[in-house]
Motif scaffolding. Structure first.
Motif, short mmCIF file in Angstrom:
data_model
loop_
_atom_site.label_atom_id
_atom_site.label_comp_id
_atom_site.label_asym_id
_atom_site.label_seq_id
_atom_site.Cartn_x
_atom_site.Cartn_y
_atom_site.Cartn_z
N LEU A 1 2.44 -2.78 -0.91
CA LEU A 1 3.14 -4.05 -0.86
C LEU A 1 4.77 -3.55 -1.23
O LEU A 1 5.69 -4.24 -0.54
CB LEU A 1 2.72 -4.97 -1.82
N VAL A 2 4.88 -2.74 -1.92
CA VAL A 2 6.44 -2.52 -2.26
C VAL A 2 6.53 -0.55 -2.03
O VAL A 2 5.52 0.13 -2.42
CB VAL A 2 6.69 -2.58 -3.77
N GLY A 3 7.59 -0.33 -1.49
CA GLY A 3 7.70 0.88 -1.28
C GLY A 3 9.01 1.44 -0.65
O GLY A 3 9.75 0.44 -0.10
N LEU B 1 0.37 -6.75 6.14
CA LEU B 1 -0.75 -6.95 5.09
C LEU B 1 -1.97 -6.16 5.32
O LEU B 1 -2.79 -5.68 4.70
CB LEU B 1 -1.21 -8.17 4.76
N TRP B 2 -2.38 -6.02 6.85
CA TRP B 2 -3.38 -5.45 7.23
C TRP B 2 -2.95 -3.98 7.14
O TRP B 2 -4.14 -2.98 6.78
CB TRP B 2 -3.34 -5.60 8.81
N PHE C 1 1.43 6.46 11.46
CA PHE C 1 0.46 5.22 11.39
C PHE C 1 1.37 4.14 12.26
O PHE C 1 2.52 4.46 12.44
CB PHE C 1 0.21 4.78 10.08
N TYR C 2 0.67 3.15 12.76
CA TYR C 2 1.06 2.02 13.44
C TYR C 2 1.35 0.79 12.77
O TYR C 2 0.40 0.16 12.41
CB TYR C 2 0.27 1.87 14.74
N ALA C 3 2.59 0.58 12.35
CA ALA C 3 2.72 -0.59 11.67
C ALA C 3 2.72 -1.85 12.76
O ALA C 3 3.35 -1.88 13.63
CB ALA C 3 4.32 -0.54 10.84
N VAL C 4 2.11 -3.06 11.97
CA VAL C 4 1.81 -4.29 12.75
C VAL C 4 2.78 -5.27 12.26
O VAL C 4 3.07 -5.45 11.20
CB VAL C 4 0.52 -4.92 12.50
N GLY D 1 6.60 0.59 2.13
CA GLY D 1 6.20 -0.77 1.68
C GLY D 1 6.86 -1.77 2.57
O GLY D 1 7.52 -1.84 3.24
N ILE D 2 6.04 -2.83 2.49
CA ILE D 2 6.47 -4.24 3.41
C ILE D 2 7.64 -4.72 2.59
O ILE D 2 8.78 -4.98 3.72
CB ILE D 2 5.42 -5.26 3.17
N THR D 3 7.84 -4.57 1.36
CA THR D 3 9.25 -4.84 1.03
C THR D 3 9.52 -3.61 -0.07
O THR D 3 8.80 -2.92 -0.36
CB THR D 3 9.34 -6.24 0.03
#
Length: 480
Positions: free
Chosen positions: A401-403, A391-392, A331-334, A428-430
């Motif tokens: 959110l977490v991972g 977040l998108w 996937f493409y992380a923004v 995750g983002i964090t």
């Protein structure tokens, strides 16, 4: 002459780890956090509405004593050796229980007085946030003091004993301070590991426990013959109020493991939370709801950052990069763009000019002094605000959110057999590596933290990481 940790802590002249001092510190912090939460909710309701005078609630203030009593019942004073995830879980459950009981009693016996239900709701939410934060701040500022923690004897100075020793020293918030190592190998006796002396054989444990009034011991000899291990536990177990045994089960989950008795046989039940549909559905709901709330709350900030990027350096505002997600799907992380448009050419020229940084780049794919960053980009990296557009990706179901930290294809070999664990969850983002030192830890440690997260995943672990993320972002801990 090497100064041991015993000497640095004033041992044995000063008995380490006064449990009552830790308990008093946590008690004071909890009372302050509760008082602040209640005060903000009462005065906030009065300022914005004016119907409910703060003096109306003064008669109920003595009831706050039930919160520390509830915390004490589940062992939160002093909470030595308790996992921060377990602490968060018990704090949340007991705080909710006490608020529920007190709220029910107050509204049943109010005798004509009118109280605001919104005040109790806000006070409950603020307490859930402020009490763990207050405890975290106490640990941050007090865990290095001589009075903090309880002394512990480690039985076994082999590889496992060294691992236990380093773990306790690097995590002083647990409240266990290793002061003595004991090992039956004569060649090791007298050595100093991480500032702690190997004083002799394990037979000295009862004498030291009685002389120094040490109530904690950790048996770190997983390779010893089982009959010898049972003998050690029977001979020395009665000398310590708390005896912890490190089993030869490295790599298994350590949270949410429950002991079972199978007709006299000790067994451990390891629940694989990732295989249960309800916890996964709960995590997905939390991800969606929190992402919407955070996105709406931060929308003005997103616009300001976008404007700063546009004015600072020509080029696109956002940057996307292919990452590996759950089940190995791409996937493409923004992210907000933090680099100059010709970043690849700048990096190549920089490494050619300064070849001494080549190893740093190959090891972590990061540079402490990165020449590619823009002025705004440097600030975004330090505050981790460049991650907000992800977040998108969470709303699209590609991230959580977490991972685990989202990786690229070139990083798969570094994960080795742990890559299979990585692909079981969404990145995750964090995550644990972000709240455990970020770029200040090695790549191997990052991989181990990702594996730990997958093996021990739960909603409570996610909440703990989210709370820790707030502190890490504010302190810019390990960010570059």
């Amino acid at each position: 002459m090497l100064k041991t940790r015993q000497q640095a802590w004033g041992w044995p002249k000063l008995r380490l780890g006064y449990a009552w001092m830790m308990s008093l510190g946590f008690l004071a912090g909890d009372v302050v956090s509760l008082g602040l939460a209640v005060t903000l909710s009462v005065w906030g309701r009065w300022i914005f509405d004016g119907q409910y005078y703060p003096s109306l609630y003064l008669a109920w203030l003595p009831l706050l004593v039930f919160f520390p009593l509830a915390y004490a019942i589940v062992g939160l004073y002093p909470g030595v050796g308790m996992s921060p995830v377990d602490e968060l879980r018990w704090l949340s459950l007991m705080t909710t229980l006490v608020y529920t009981v007190l709220g029910s009693v107050i509204f049943l016996v109010r005798e004509g007085e009118t109280y605001s239900r919104l005040v109790f709701l806000i006070a409950w939410v603020l307490s859930l946030l402020m009490i763990p934060i207050g405890r975290g701040m106490l640990r941050h500022f007090a865990s290095g003091q001589a009075w903090w923690g309880q002394p512990v004897i480690i039985l076994g100075a082999g590889k496992t004993g060294e691992l236990v020793l380093r773990t306790l020293l690097h995590n002083p918030g647990l409240g266990l301070k290793p002061v003595v190592l004991l090992d039956d190998d004569p060649a090791k006796q007298g050595e100093v590991l991480e500032g702690v002396v190997i004083r002799g054989g394990v037979a000295q444990a009862p004498q030291l426990a009685q002389k120094l009034k040490i109530s904690y011991a950790i048996v770190a000899m997983p390779g010893v013959d089982p009959r010898r291990l049972v003998q050690i536990l029977e001979n020395y177990g009665h000398c310590f109020e708390h005896l912890l045994v490190i089993p030869d089960l490295f790599g298994l989950a350590s949270l949410w493991v429950e002991s079972k008795d199978l007709a006299g046989l000790l067994s451990l039940e390891v629940r694989q939370q990732l295989l249960l549909p309800l916890p996964r559905f709960t995590k997905a709901c939390i991800d969606f709801c929190l992402s919407v709330v955070i996105g709406l709350a931060c929308f003005p900030l997103l616009l300001i950052i976008a404007a700063l990027i546009y004015l600072d350096c020509p080029g696109p505002i956002f940057y996307t990069q292919a990452r590996l997600g759950r089940n190995g799907k791409t996937f493409y992380a923004v992210k907000f763009r933090s680099m100059l448009p010709d970043a690849d050419q700048i990096l190549a020229a920089y490494l050619e000019r300064f070849p001494e940084y080549q190893q740093e780049w190959e090891q972590d794919h990061k540079l402490k002094q990165d020449p590619r960053l823009t002025r705004v980009g440097w600030w975004l990296r330090r505050t981790s605000l460049d991650e907000l557009p992800q977040l998108w990706n969470v709303l699209r179901g590609e991230m959580s959110l977490v991972g685990p930290r989202p990786i690229v294809t070139d990083e798969i070999p570094k994960y080795e057999e742990k890559y299979a664990l990585y692909t079981r969850v969404k990145p995750g983002i964090t995550g644990l590596w972000q709240v455990s030192g970020r770029n200040n830890i090695s790549y191997e440690e990052r991989v181990n933290l990702d594996a730990y997260y997958v093996r021990n995943w739960s909603v409570w672990l996610d909440f703990y990481i989210l709370l820790r993320t707030i502190w890490v972002v504010l302190m810019a801990d390990g960010a570059y």
